[in-house]
Write an enzyme that holds these catalytic residues in place. Structure first.
Site, PDB file in Angstrom:
ATOM      1  CG  HIS A 133      -1.901   0.972   1.435  1.00  0.00           C
ATOM      2  ND1 HIS A 133      -1.625   2.277   1.770  1.00  0.00           N
ATOM      3  CD2 HIS A 133      -3.246   0.885   1.331  1.00  0.00           C
ATOM      4  CE1 HIS A 133      -2.766   2.950   1.858  1.00  0.00           C
ATOM      5  NE2 HIS A 133      -3.766   2.133   1.601  1.00  0.00           N
ATOM      6  CG  ASP A 210       0.321  -2.496   6.307  1.00  0.00           C
ATOM      7  OD1 ASP A 210      -0.679  -2.662   7.046  1.00  0.00           O
ATOM      8  OD2 ASP A 210       0.259  -1.938   5.205  1.00  0.00           O
ATOM      9  CD  GLN A 213      -6.953  -4.515   3.993  1.00  0.00           C
ATOM     10  OE1 GLN A 213      -7.894  -5.296   4.157  1.00  0.00           O
ATOM     11  NE2 GLN A 213      -7.137  -3.243   3.717  1.00  0.00           N
ATOM     12  CE  LYS A 236      -7.515  -0.543   6.212  1.00  0.00           C
ATOM     13  NZ  LYS A 236      -8.334   0.192   5.255  1.00  0.00           N
ATOM     14  CB  CYS A 374      -3.855   3.431  -1.455  1.00  0.00           C
ATOM     15  SG  CYS A 374      -5.027   4.767  -1.197  1.00  0.00           S
TER      16      CYS A 374
END
Lengths: 416, 147
Positions: A133, A210, A213, A236, A374
């Site tokens: 991202h 990261d 997700q 999220k 993104c």
């Protein structure tokens, strides 16, 4: 992660009952019941989260760590209680390792500026993947400009999988930091982060994952992974926006200078010398987002009440169903077919630009993300300006998949 | 919300078969337009005869609205002078953004874009080509962005 998913026996999961916890799902959109397939951009919030935030705002709000009065103590207890809830959720050793941030983007920028920038110099390398991202690309480009270090990118294949051998070849003693997505937001690919972390650490690099997700779709145990830094967003994970978490190993955080200066991150201030607060407050300058922290803790309670593994198994069933249904449509091309995927389905329709597709699906009440997600380098790799992306959460059902397929049929009619 | 209003036959036809598609080199004016939200890009090339646009072409990659709008624009402005083009742009802009704007007779086929105003997030798709043309006429060579 994905291996665990496939081994889990399908537990009873009542998505219809789950839906009743999310009042927004009753919304009518353009005359149709909302079909929300954009949880990878932001998930909706269940009643327990909405109520926890309202309860905090109604009964417990004052500034934290400041007053001796009752409400300030209540607010501090709620805020620090949320930190402990989060520590348990990701199995960190100590609440000193849990830094509240605005979201994943801020978590990455904090590490870029407070860990990487003071340490790295010309000749050093930062290694990321081609799946990242923008939030896990741009902060490192900034560090490269600031320090003269170099950004290296591990390539992917046409299925959207990291080429692990190529990644391993890029590791060398100059690799100071590796920053990787746990799950690709654009394609859903699950990266082998445990293997990545072990390999990178064997070269002396520190690793930032990261997890934006990943956390909504899997049990994340930061100690089992061995991550040096792990960051994710509340919104999220069925929690509020503007709140996220940066986990860092205590010895690394302790050795880092503060990022932002201000109130709450200091012990004493004089014009000659300021001493900084202890972890984790050293990295939390200014009045924090207390209601967000409380809401995120409630979201974790909610997710665990449903069962993280049960949610993941439910989403995997929907992903497989949607993948099979879309694969049968001749005009549809699925982008990203990694062996291990989270419940993200990126696709294009021949002759219909994703932007038009998004408008037509919206007219049918179906909310998907369209655009570059993104992740422009991922789009460039596949030679596409954009894709449409359907993503599934705990409240989605097989009916939602059917609505998506039906709406795609409508798009084909309009552009016949 | 009526999709048929947005995706009228004229729009679908110009999307499928864009007119004046391609490059002109050398050109008296050229500009690139970019919509960073959706990744759409288009380039406009013009050949001038004094104040008049003697020839115009565009190329690029975008959604049906942006492609059709650019195609319709090239047909509409070819042969017109700067003043007439500016007046036409004002009429198109009003059509795209004013809720009650009655299609002006001068718009001709461009009136097919009237449905776009019901879809506010798509207005930029339709106006990108006009801003790009404007840049090509004003500056000779430029890159513009919707953001």
């Amino acid at each position: 992660m994905a291996a665990n998913l496939s081994l889990a026996a399908p537990p009873p999961f009542d998505a219809e009952r789950v839906r009743r916890d999310f009042p927004i799902l009753d919304t009518m959109v353009n005359g149709h019941p909302l079909v929300y397939l954009d949880s990878a951009a932001s998930s909706q919030r269940p009643l327990p989260v909405l109520r926890a935030v309202e309860d905090y705002e109604t009964h417990s709000h004052a500034n934290v760590h400041r007053g001796v009065h009752a409400l300030s103590q209540a607010a501090t207890a709620a805020y620090e209680g949320a930190r402990e809830r989060i520590r348990r959720f990701i199995n960190a050793r100590s609440t000193r390792e849990i830094i509240f941030v605005r979201g994943t983007t801020e978590g990455i920028n904090l590490i870029a500026q407070a860990y990487a920038r003071p340490r790295l110099r010309a000749g050093d390398e930062i290694l990321i993947s081609a799946l990242e991202h923008h939030a896990n690309i741009v902060p490192w480009q900034m560090v490269c400009e600031q320090t003269g270090c170099t950004l290296k990118v591990a390539p992917i294949n046409r299925r959207g999988e990291l080429l692990l051998e190529e990644f391993l070849k890029l590791l060398n003693p100059r690799t100071r930091l590796v920053a990787m997505a746990h799950v690709s937001n654009a394609l859903g690919t699950v990266l082998p982060v445990k293997r990545i972390i072990e390999a990178a650490q064997s070269f002396g690099a520190v690793v930032l994952i990261d997890g934006a997700q990943a956390v909504p779709h899997s049990r994340v145990d930061v100690r089992a992974l061995g991550a040096d830094f792990y960051t994710f967003s509340g919104h999220k994970l069925y929690g509020p926006t503007g709140i996220g978490v940066l986990y860092g190993r205590e010895e690394l955080l302790a050795a880092m200078p503060p990022w932002q200066g201000g109130g709450d991150m200091i012990l004493t201030v004089s014009f000659e010398k300021t001493t900084y607060n202890e972890l984790p407050w050293k990295f939390e300058a200014g009045t924090p987002n207390m209601s967000g922290a409380v809401g995120l803790a409630a979201a974790m309670d909610y997710v665990e009440s449903l069962g993280v593994e049960a949610i993941a198994a439910h989403e995997q069933r929907l992903l497989q169903l949607a993948t099979a249904e879309l694969a049968r449509l001749p005009q549809i091309e699925i982008i990203g077919s990694a062996a291990h995927k989270a419940s993200v389905l990126s696709f294009t329709m021949k002759g219909v630009h994703p932007h038009d597709l998004g408008t037509i699906l919206d007219a049918e009440g179906v909310a998907v993300r369209t655009g570059h997600h993104c992740a422009m380098p991922v789009m460039t790799f596949f030679g596409l300006p954009a894709t449409a992306r359907a993503s599934f959460g705990c409240y989605n059902t097989e009916r939602d998949v059917a609505s998506l397929v039906q709406a795609l049929g409508k798009a084909r009619e309009v552009f016949a | 919300m009526d999709l048929k209003e947005l995706y009228r036959d004229v729009i679908l036809d110009h999307n499928r078969h864009p007119r004046n598609f391609g490059r002109i080199e050398p050109a008296d004016g050229r500009a690139e337009g970019h919509n960073p939200l959706c990744g759409d890009r288009l380039s406009v090339f013009v050949v001038l005869d004094g104040e008049r646009v003697a020839d115009i072409r565009f190329e690029g990659r975008g959604c049906a609205i942006s492609t059709a709008s650019a195609s319709l624009m090239t047909e509409a402005v070819k042969g017109k002078d700067r003043t007439a083009i500016r007046a036409l742009f004002d009429k198109v802009h009003a059509l795209l953004t004013h809720p009650d704007a009655a299609p002006d007779g001068a718009l001709g086929k461009l009136a097919a874009l009237a449905g776009v105003r019901e879809f506010p997030v798509r207005v930029k798709c339709a106006s990108l080509c006009w801003h790009t043309l404007n840049a090509a006429l004003e500056h000779g060579a430029a890159t513009i962005s919707t953001e």
